[in-house]
Design an enzyme around this catalytic site. Structure first.
Site, PDB file in Angstrom:
ATOM      1  N   THR A  84       9.657  15.117  -8.809  1.00 53.58           N
ATOM      2  CA  THR A  84       8.279  16.242  -8.729  1.00 53.58           C
ATOM      3  C   THR A  84       7.661  16.176  -6.732  1.00 53.58           C
ATOM      4  OG1 THR A  84       7.666  14.037  -9.272  1.00 53.58           O
ATOM      5  CG2 THR A  84       7.861  15.770 -11.317  1.00 53.58           C
ATOM      6  N   ARG A 114      12.938   0.622  -7.674  1.00 53.59           N
ATOM      7  CA  ARG A 114      12.565   0.431  -5.978  1.00 53.59           C
ATOM      8  C   ARG A 114      13.518   0.651  -5.267  1.00 53.59           C
ATOM      9  NH1 ARG A 114      11.242  -5.328  -4.628  1.00 53.59           N
ATOM     10  NH2 ARG A 114      12.861  -5.500  -6.509  1.00 53.59           N
ATOM     11  N   PHE A 153       4.012  -7.388  -0.787  1.00 47.28           N
ATOM     12  CA  PHE A 153       3.294  -6.081  -0.563  1.00 47.28           C
ATOM     13  C   PHE A 153       2.178  -7.021  -0.319  1.00 47.28           C
ATOM     14  CE2 PHE A 153       5.077  -2.422  -2.278  1.00 47.28           C
ATOM     15  CZ  PHE A 153       6.682  -3.237  -2.796  1.00 47.28           C
ATOM     16  N   LEU A 154       2.265  -7.656   0.928  1.00 50.27           N
ATOM     17  CA  LEU A 154       1.253  -8.040   2.018  1.00 50.27           C
ATOM     18  C   LEU A 154       1.532  -8.320   3.663  1.00 50.27           C
ATOM     19  CD1 LEU A 154      -1.175 -10.146  -0.078  1.00 50.27           C
ATOM     20  CD2 LEU A 154      -1.677  -7.889   0.494  1.00 50.27           C
ATOM     21  N   ALA A 157       2.372  -7.458   6.449  1.00 57.74           N
ATOM     22  CA  ALA A 157       1.670  -6.307   7.339  1.00 57.74           C
ATOM     23  C   ALA A 157       2.615  -5.908   8.369  1.00 57.74           C
ATOM     24  CB  ALA A 157       0.878  -6.413   8.028  1.00 57.74           C
ATOM     25  N   GLY A 204       6.693   4.459   3.817  1.00 50.11           N
ATOM     26  CA  GLY A 204       6.670   5.807   3.814  1.00 50.11           C
ATOM     27  C   GLY A 204       7.295   5.980   2.181  1.00 50.11           C
ATOM     28  N   CYS A 218       8.305   7.911  -2.367  1.00 54.77           N
ATOM     29  CA  CYS A 218       6.521   8.097  -3.588  1.00 54.77           C
ATOM     30  C   CYS A 218       5.119   7.325  -3.426  1.00 54.77           C
ATOM     31  CB  CYS A 218       6.985   6.546  -4.283  1.00 54.77           C
ATOM     32  SG  CYS A 218       9.010   6.831  -4.868  1.00 54.77           S
ATOM     33  N   LYS A 249       3.670  10.259  -1.236  1.00 52.45           N
ATOM     34  CA  LYS A 249       3.903  12.206  -2.217  1.00 52.45           C
ATOM     35  C   LYS A 249       2.762  11.373  -4.080  1.00 52.45           C
ATOM     36  CE  LYS A 249       7.334  11.794  -4.984  1.00 52.45           C
ATOM     37  NZ  LYS A 249       7.101  11.967  -6.620  1.00 52.45           N
ATOM     38  N   ARG A 293      12.409   9.771   4.239  1.00 53.58           N
ATOM     39  CA  ARG A 293      11.246  10.652   3.877  1.00 53.58           C
ATOM     40  C   ARG A 293      10.247  10.012   4.160  1.00 53.58           C
ATOM     41  NH1 ARG A 293      12.779  12.392  -1.953  1.00 53.58           N
ATOM     42  NH2 ARG A 293      14.208  10.452  -1.768  1.00 53.58           N
TER      43      ARG A 293
END
Ligand code: UGA
Length: 433
Positions: free
Chosen positions: A86, A154, A252-253, A255, A260, A263, A266, A331
């Protein structure tokens, strides 16, 4: 269970191989004859750690097959997963649903007996309804239910994410379909993986909300990193301190140069498009998208600044082209934007990546690809770590130093210690420190 998976791309192959490993009988369908033939020869077209052996094992056990025969597969399946791409629709950022719709049409035409059709592709809220309509149009007598079952894999860790998921989300109100889905995921029920059932729209939206929230965490810490640089704070300490709060969490902290991949960029855009359609402002996600776009360009300027504000004719070595380690995917990789910014500023770029060169070379030109970090660093004014591949964590820095022209290390993933680099007489530029 007899499972058909439509689309032998990343999601389809990982899901198909893992379902087969659970003991189900799985057939993966793709329209690409060459790809299907290659899979039947045992060649896996994507790089994902562990996937080749998983496929090989399940093909050998007779539980996994590849074909181009969609109708035959659908007829023989209890459940059919739609796992086609998609992509962002060119020009407007909406998710392009043409592959999902044509898969639905073909599946609809072929259905025999009660069949559960599951969207695993990331699709905007409301797509399940559309799929249902298409199937009904194609085959008014079909006995079927459409379920949303988004994936949360992931790249680089997809198999463990599939087999040990934080949760499985199943969106359906149909008791027969839920029964079938519970059977499909039974091995994970036994593992006590949380399975959450909800209506279809909630499941569809949960996927986008999840990615948008993760993207928000990254954009947030990146902006805090900028503030750290101005104030003498260290973003790694700040992230550690806030992450210990269980309500925030440590992940996810990190830096870095901006997110990119195939996922986050987009899906955040597609969420904004859906929000526009429903006229519901999503100011936070809007800021996240723009903050991340600006950041990638800012990283190029940071490197130019580190080499004396003039890049013309200077050589810069880029280590890492993929958007993260353990993938060959470039990507929307920050490395691509950074290299283009450096070239615009007149720099000559050399680059090394363990897996990403083939994909990167399709979008970049005039890059000198090296076969090792040391070859890339030869005569460079600056070496820039863009992706945190393990092999960059243990570089022989004195060897790097000895082959460089000027001695600047730009570490956009904060994998080195300042003292260690400065001790070698090199200038060290990091992120948020
Ligand atoms: C992401 C989600 O993490 C998956 O849960 C989801 O299923 C998947 O998208 C999808 O929708 O298919 P993925 O794109 O493979 O997975 O990669 P991530 O590991 O999430 O990393 C995305 C980007 O964020 C990378 O560029 C990475 O370097 C960056 N990142 C991540 C940071 O800059 N800092 C962090 O702390 C974490």
């Amino acid at each position: 269970m007899r499972i058909g998976v439509v689309g032998s791309g990343y999601v389809g192959l990982v899901s198909g191989a893992c379902f087969a490993d659970f003991g189900h009988d799985v057939t993966c369908v793709d329209i690409d004859e060459e790809k299907t033939a290659a899979l039947n020869r045992g060649e896996v077209p994507i790089f994902e750690p562990g996937l080749d052996t998983l496929i090989e094992r399940n093909v050998a056990a007779g539980r996994l097959a590849f074909t181009t025969d969609l109708a035959g597969t659908v007829r023989a399946s209890d459940v059919v997963f739609i796992a086609v791409g998609t992509p962002s629709r060119r020009g407007d950022g909406h998710a392009d649903l043409s592959y999902v719709e044509s898969a639905a049409r073909e599946i609809g035409a072929a259905i025999e007996g009660f069949t559960v059709v599951v969207t695993k592709s990331t699709v905007p809220v409301g797509t399940g309804e559309r799929v249902e309509e298409i199937i009904r149009e194609a085959n008014p007598d079909a006995d079927f239910a459409v379920v949303s079952n988004p994936e949360f894999l992931r790249e680089g860790a997809a198999i463990s994410d599939f087999k040990r998921p934080d949760r499985i989300v199943i969106g359906s109100d149909d008791p027969r379909a839920l029964e079938v889905m519970r059977e499909v995921y039974r091995p994970l029920f036994l593992n006590k993986s949380p399975v959450v059932e909800m209506n279809r729209s909630s499941a569809e939206l949960a996927k986008y909300a999840s990615n948008a929230f993760l993207a928000t965490k990254i954009a947030f810490i990146n902006e805090i990193a900028d503030l750290c640089e101005k104030t003498g704070a260290d973003v790694q300490n700040v992230a550690h301190a806030i992450g210990l709060d269980k309500r925030i969490g440590p992940k996810f902290l990190h830096a870095g140069p901006g997110y990119g991949g195939s996922c986050f960029p987009k899906d955040t855009l597609a969420l904004l498009k859906t929000a526009q359609d429903y006229e519901v402002p999503q100011l936070i996600v809007e800021s996240v998208v723009s903050s991340n776009d600006k950041r990638k360009r800012a990283m190029g300027r940071r490197i130019v600044h580190a080499i004396g504000d003039n890049a013309r004719g200077k050589k810069v070595a880029i280590l890492g082209l993929t958007f993260k380690p353990e993938t060959d995917d470039t990507r929307d990789s920050p490395a691509i934007a950074i290299i283009q910014a450096l070239q615009d500023a007149g720099a000559n770029v050399s680059a090394y990546d363990p897996q990403g060169v083939e994909q990167a070379s399709k979008v970049l030109s005039h890059v000198d690809y090296a076969s090792s970090p040391y070859e890339a660093a030869e005569d460079a004014e600056a070496v820039v770590i863009v992706t945190e591949w393990d092999e960059f964590r243990a570089l022989d820095l004195s060897r790097i130093r000895d082959c460089m022209r000027d001695l600047v290390l730009v570490d956009l993933r904060n994998i080195y210690h300042r003292q260690e680099v400065e001790r070698l007489g090199m200038k060290y530029v990091a992120v948020g420190r």
